[in-house]
Each structure stands twice: as structure tokens, then as C-alpha cells.
Design a protein around this motif. Structure first.
Motif, short mmCIF file in Angstrom:
data_model
loop_
_atom_site.label_atom_id
_atom_site.label_comp_id
_atom_site.label_asym_id
_atom_site.label_seq_id
_atom_site.Cartn_x
_atom_site.Cartn_y
_atom_site.Cartn_z
N VAL A 267 7.37 2.90 -15.66
CA VAL A 267 6.40 3.56 -14.77
C VAL A 267 5.20 3.95 -15.52
O VAL A 267 3.86 3.62 -15.41
N ALA B 70 13.69 3.43 -16.39
CA ALA B 70 12.69 3.30 -15.23
C ALA B 70 11.43 4.12 -15.51
O ALA B 70 10.35 3.59 -15.05
N LEU B 71 11.66 5.42 -15.74
CA LEU B 71 10.29 6.08 -16.14
C LEU B 71 9.20 5.51 -17.15
O LEU B 71 8.00 5.65 -17.12
N PRO C 98 18.53 6.13 -10.59
CA PRO C 98 18.44 6.88 -9.25
C PRO C 98 17.36 6.46 -8.23
O PRO C 98 17.53 6.64 -7.25
N GLN C 99 16.15 6.01 -9.11
CA GLN C 99 15.04 5.81 -8.26
C GLN C 99 14.83 4.16 -7.87
O GLN C 99 13.52 3.72 -7.55
N VAL D 246 4.64 9.43 -9.76
CA VAL D 246 6.03 9.29 -10.06
C VAL D 246 6.45 10.05 -11.01
O VAL D 246 7.64 10.48 -11.21
N ARG E 96 15.59 1.89 -5.70
CA ARG E 96 14.90 1.42 -4.44
C ARG E 96 13.47 1.53 -4.34
O ARG E 96 12.74 0.82 -4.03
N ASP E 97 13.15 2.77 -4.45
CA ASP E 97 11.73 3.29 -4.42
C ASP E 97 11.02 2.59 -5.46
O ASP E 97 9.81 1.98 -5.29
N LEU E 98 11.34 2.36 -6.79
CA LEU E 98 10.58 1.82 -7.71
C LEU E 98 10.57 0.11 -7.48
O LEU E 98 9.50 -0.30 -7.77
N HIS E 99 11.91 -0.32 -7.25
CA HIS E 99 11.84 -1.67 -6.98
C HIS E 99 10.70 -2.11 -5.88
O HIS E 99 10.22 -3.22 -6.22
#
Length: 152
Positions: free
Chosen positions: A99, A95-96, A38-39, A149, A41-44
Motif C-alpha cells: 500500500v 500488504a501495508l 487479514p486485509q 488504508v 479481500r479488500d486490498l485484492h
């Protein structure tokens, strides 16, 4: 006047920092390529910004090595031998988790930068000593962003 040992220690410290910058750059770029969810775009975009910052520092640090009379890293093997930042070849990392890994690696990088700053001070290299404050600030900003994040 600082001796040859202080200069050699500085060159070694800068090459260690350089190795960690390359290792973290590649890991950050890898996560940029493989992030999903879900994140996305922001993480990319965030990972790409961070990778760009890291790569930009590689040339600056390598030039500090050369200006101090040393030779820089010459290969992937040399980078691997000097890096304290571990590879992460896991497939499908959440994703997390990416991070979290990058936050922790950037904290490791801060330690390397501080060690280089101390070595620069011991060797009387005011330019590296001063520049390392900016490098620390950049790494601390990356840690801050990544921590936020994760929810603070």
C-alpha cells in the motif's frame, strides 16, 4: 503559435507519463496477485480497481501522443527507459508495505501528469491540458484511498 520544440517536449512528456502508467499498472497488478493477510479481500479488490484505472489511461495517453504527431512507446525496453517508477521484485512484501509503495508511486505519477499538463499548455494542446486535470484527480483519489488504508 507554439514551435516544434514545444510539441517535441509535449510528446516526450506524454511518453514518459505513458511509461509510468504501464510501470505502475504492472506493479499494481503484481501486488493484486500477491497480496496476503487479514486485509486480503479488500486490498485484492482495491489493487484491481486501481490497475483497471491505470490501464484505461494508457490508450488515452498514447492517442494524445499520436494526435500530436508523435510515436508512442514500442516495447518493454522503451517503457523501462522512460519510466521513473521503479520495479519492485521483492517476494513476500507485507500488504501495508505494498500500500505504501503504491501510494508513493501514485504521488510520483501526479508529478508526471502535472509536467505533461505544463508541456501541453506550452504546446497549445488544450485537449491534453484539460484531460490531465481528470488524470490528476484519479491519481489523487488513489493516493487518498491508499493513505486511508495506512491509517490516514
Amino acid at each position: 503559435m507554439p514551435g516544434d520544440n514545444a510539441k517535441k517536449a509535449l510528446i516526450d512528456s506524454l511518453n514518459g507519463l505513458l511509461a509510468d502508467l504501464f510501470a505502475l499498472y504492472l506493479k499494481t497488478k503484481n501486488f493484486h496477485w500477491h497480496v496476503a493477510g487479514p486485509q486480503f479481500r479488500d486490498l485484492h479488490l482495491l489493487f484491481d480497481e486501481h490497475a483497471t484505472e491505470l490501464f484505461a489511461l494508457t490508450d488515452i495517453v498514447a492517442e494524445r501522443v499520436r494526435k500530436n504527431g508523435g510515436t508512442t512507446l514500442t516495447s518493454i525496453g522503451a517503457i523501462a527507459a522512460k519510466s521513473t517508477i521503479a520495479d519492485d521484485d521483492r517476494d513476500g512484501l507485507a500488504a501495508l508495505d505494498m500500500v505504501r509503495v503504491l501510494r508513493d508511486d501514485n504521488m510520483t505519477l501526479i508529478g508526471r501528469i502535472r509536467a505533461a499538463k505544463a508541456a501541453a499548455s506550452d504546446a497549445g494542446d488544450n485537449a491534453t491540458d484539460g484531460a490531465s486535470d481528470d488524470w490528476t484527480d484519479q491519481a489523487e483519489q488513489r493516493v487518498w484511498f491508499l493513505t486511508q488504508v495506512l491509517g490516514g
